[in-house]
Design a protein around this motif. Structure first.
Motif, PDB file in Angstrom:
ATOM      1  N   PHE A   1       0.287  -2.617  -7.502  1.00 20.09           N
ATOM      2  CA  PHE A   1       0.015  -3.252  -6.220  1.00 20.09           C
ATOM      3  C   PHE A   1       0.040  -4.772  -6.355  1.00 20.09           C
ATOM      4  O   PHE A   1       0.607  -5.462  -5.503  1.00 20.09           O
ATOM      5  CB  PHE A   1      -1.326  -2.798  -5.638  1.00 20.09           C
ATOM      6  N   LEU A   2      -0.550  -5.300  -7.404  1.00 19.12           N
ATOM      7  CA  LEU A   2      -0.534  -6.748  -7.613  1.00 19.12           C
ATOM      8  C   LEU A   2       0.902  -7.255  -7.728  1.00 19.12           C
ATOM      9  O   LEU A   2       1.265  -8.265  -7.114  1.00 19.12           O
ATOM     10  CB  LEU A   2      -1.323  -7.119  -8.866  1.00 19.12           C
TER      11      LEU A   2
ATOM     12  N   ALA B   1       1.585   6.259  -7.052  1.00 14.16           N
ATOM     13  CA  ALA B   1       0.460   7.036  -7.575  1.00 14.16           C
ATOM     14  C   ALA B   1       0.675   8.533  -7.359  1.00 14.16           C
ATOM     15  O   ALA B   1       0.435   9.337  -8.273  1.00 14.16           O
ATOM     16  CB  ALA B   1      -0.835   6.580  -6.906  1.00 14.16           C
TER      17      ALA B   1
ATOM     18  N   TYR C   1       0.835  -1.201   0.000  1.00 14.30           N
ATOM     19  CA  TYR C   1       0.000   0.000   0.000  1.00 14.30           C
ATOM     20  C   TYR C   1       0.872   1.253   0.000  1.00 14.30           C
ATOM     21  O   TYR C   1       0.618   2.193  -0.760  1.00 14.30           O
ATOM     22  CB  TYR C   1      -0.932  -0.002   1.208  1.00 14.30           C
TER      23      TYR C   1
ATOM     24  N   ALA D   1      -1.966   1.720 -11.059  1.00 13.19           N
ATOM     25  CA  ALA D   1      -1.626   1.396  -9.670  1.00 13.19           C
ATOM     26  C   ALA D   1      -2.168   0.029  -9.254  1.00 13.19           C
ATOM     27  O   ALA D   1      -1.569  -0.645  -8.413  1.00 13.19           O
ATOM     28  CB  ALA D   1      -2.140   2.481  -8.725  1.00 13.19           C
ATOM     29  N   PHE D   2      -3.284  -0.397  -9.828  1.00 14.73           N
ATOM     30  CA  PHE D   2      -3.792  -1.736  -9.523  1.00 14.73           C
ATOM     31  C   PHE D   2      -2.775  -2.802  -9.909  1.00 14.73           C
ATOM     32  O   PHE D   2      -2.537  -3.755  -9.169  1.00 14.73           O
ATOM     33  CB  PHE D   2      -5.109  -2.007 -10.265  1.00 14.73           C
ATOM     34  N   LEU D   3      -2.168  -2.632 -11.070  1.00  8.54           N
ATOM     35  CA  LEU D   3      -1.158  -3.600 -11.516  1.00  8.54           C
ATOM     36  C   LEU D   3       0.110  -3.511 -10.680  1.00  8.54           C
ATOM     37  O   LEU D   3       0.745  -4.528 -10.388  1.00  8.54           O
ATOM     38  CB  LEU D   3      -0.848  -3.386 -12.997  1.00  8.54           C
TER      39      LEU D   3
ATOM     40  N   THR E   1       2.506   1.623  -3.426  1.00 13.63           N
ATOM     41  CA  THR E   1       1.540   2.008  -4.446  1.00 13.63           C
ATOM     42  C   THR E   1       1.092   3.450  -4.239  1.00 13.63           C
ATOM     43  O   THR E   1       0.890   4.195  -5.206  1.00 13.63           O
ATOM     44  CB  THR E   1       0.336   1.056  -4.425  1.00 13.63           C
ATOM     45  N   TRP E   2       0.922   3.869  -2.994  1.00  8.10           N
ATOM     46  CA  TRP E   2       0.585   5.262  -2.704  1.00  8.10           C
ATOM     47  C   TRP E   2       1.681   6.187  -3.230  1.00  8.10           C
ATOM     48  O   TRP E   2       1.396   7.203  -3.868  1.00  8.10           O
ATOM     49  CB  TRP E   2       0.412   5.453  -1.197  1.00  8.10           C
TER      50      TRP E   2
ATOM     51  N   THR F   1      -6.632   9.464 -13.350  1.00  9.68           N
ATOM     52  CA  THR F   1      -7.306   8.265 -13.850  1.00  9.68           C
ATOM     53  C   THR F   1      -6.310   7.262 -14.413  1.00  9.68           C
ATOM     54  O   THR F   1      -6.366   6.067 -14.097  1.00  9.68           O
ATOM     55  CB  THR F   1      -8.335   8.648 -14.926  1.00  9.68           C
TER      56      THR F   1
ATOM     57  N   LEU G   1      -4.015   5.794 -11.540  1.00 13.77           N
ATOM     58  CA  LEU G   1      -4.719   4.912 -10.610  1.00 13.77           C
ATOM     59  C   LEU G   1      -5.098   3.583 -11.258  1.00 13.77           C
ATOM     60  O   LEU G   1      -5.138   2.556 -10.578  1.00 13.77           O
ATOM     61  CB  LEU G   1      -5.947   5.612 -10.033  1.00 13.77           C
ATOM     62  N   MET G   2      -5.352   3.578 -12.566  1.00 14.91           N
ATOM     63  CA  MET G   2      -5.581   2.296 -13.251  1.00 14.91           C
ATOM     64  C   MET G   2      -4.292   1.470 -13.267  1.00 14.91           C
ATOM     65  O   MET G   2      -4.319   0.253 -13.060  1.00 14.91           O
ATOM     66  CB  MET G   2      -6.097   2.529 -14.668  1.00 14.91           C
TER      67      MET G   2
END
Length: 99
Positions: free
Chosen positions: A59-60, A30, A23, A55-57, A26-27, A49, A52-53
């Protein structure tokens, strides 16, 4: 400490590093990405936008890496330290843009 206690501590540490460190990283990613793109002239909401899209990848990826890495100290250093450095860098970019 018995063997089961050591395994539980290892699993707990990995889960915490993956969640909290992931987290934080990723923060930082971003915030730095949004601030950097805004500084380059991209509209803030478009930058937000897009980052943040992505950022999902991110974080994974860091979540899975936290379990694959051999050293949990390295995981904490990279994720928490990297997140802190990126967040500080984003703050500096924002201060530069505001002045």
């Amino acid at each position: 400490m018995n063997k089961a206690g050591g395994v539980n501590l290892w699993v707990t540490n990995r889960i915490l590093s993956a969640l909290l460190g992931g987290y934080a990283f990723t923060w930082g990613f971003a915030s730095l990405g949004i601030a950097g793109l805004a500084a380059l002239g991209v509209d803030f909401h478009e930058a937000e936008t897009g980052i943040l899209m992505l950022a999902f990848l991110v974080f994974l990826g860091v979540f899975l890496w936290a379990f694959a890495c051999r050293s949990v100290a390295r995981v904490w250093a990279v994720l928490a330290g990297g997140g802190a450095v990126m967040t500080l860098s984003a703050w500096l970019i924002q201060q530069t843009m505001l002045s």
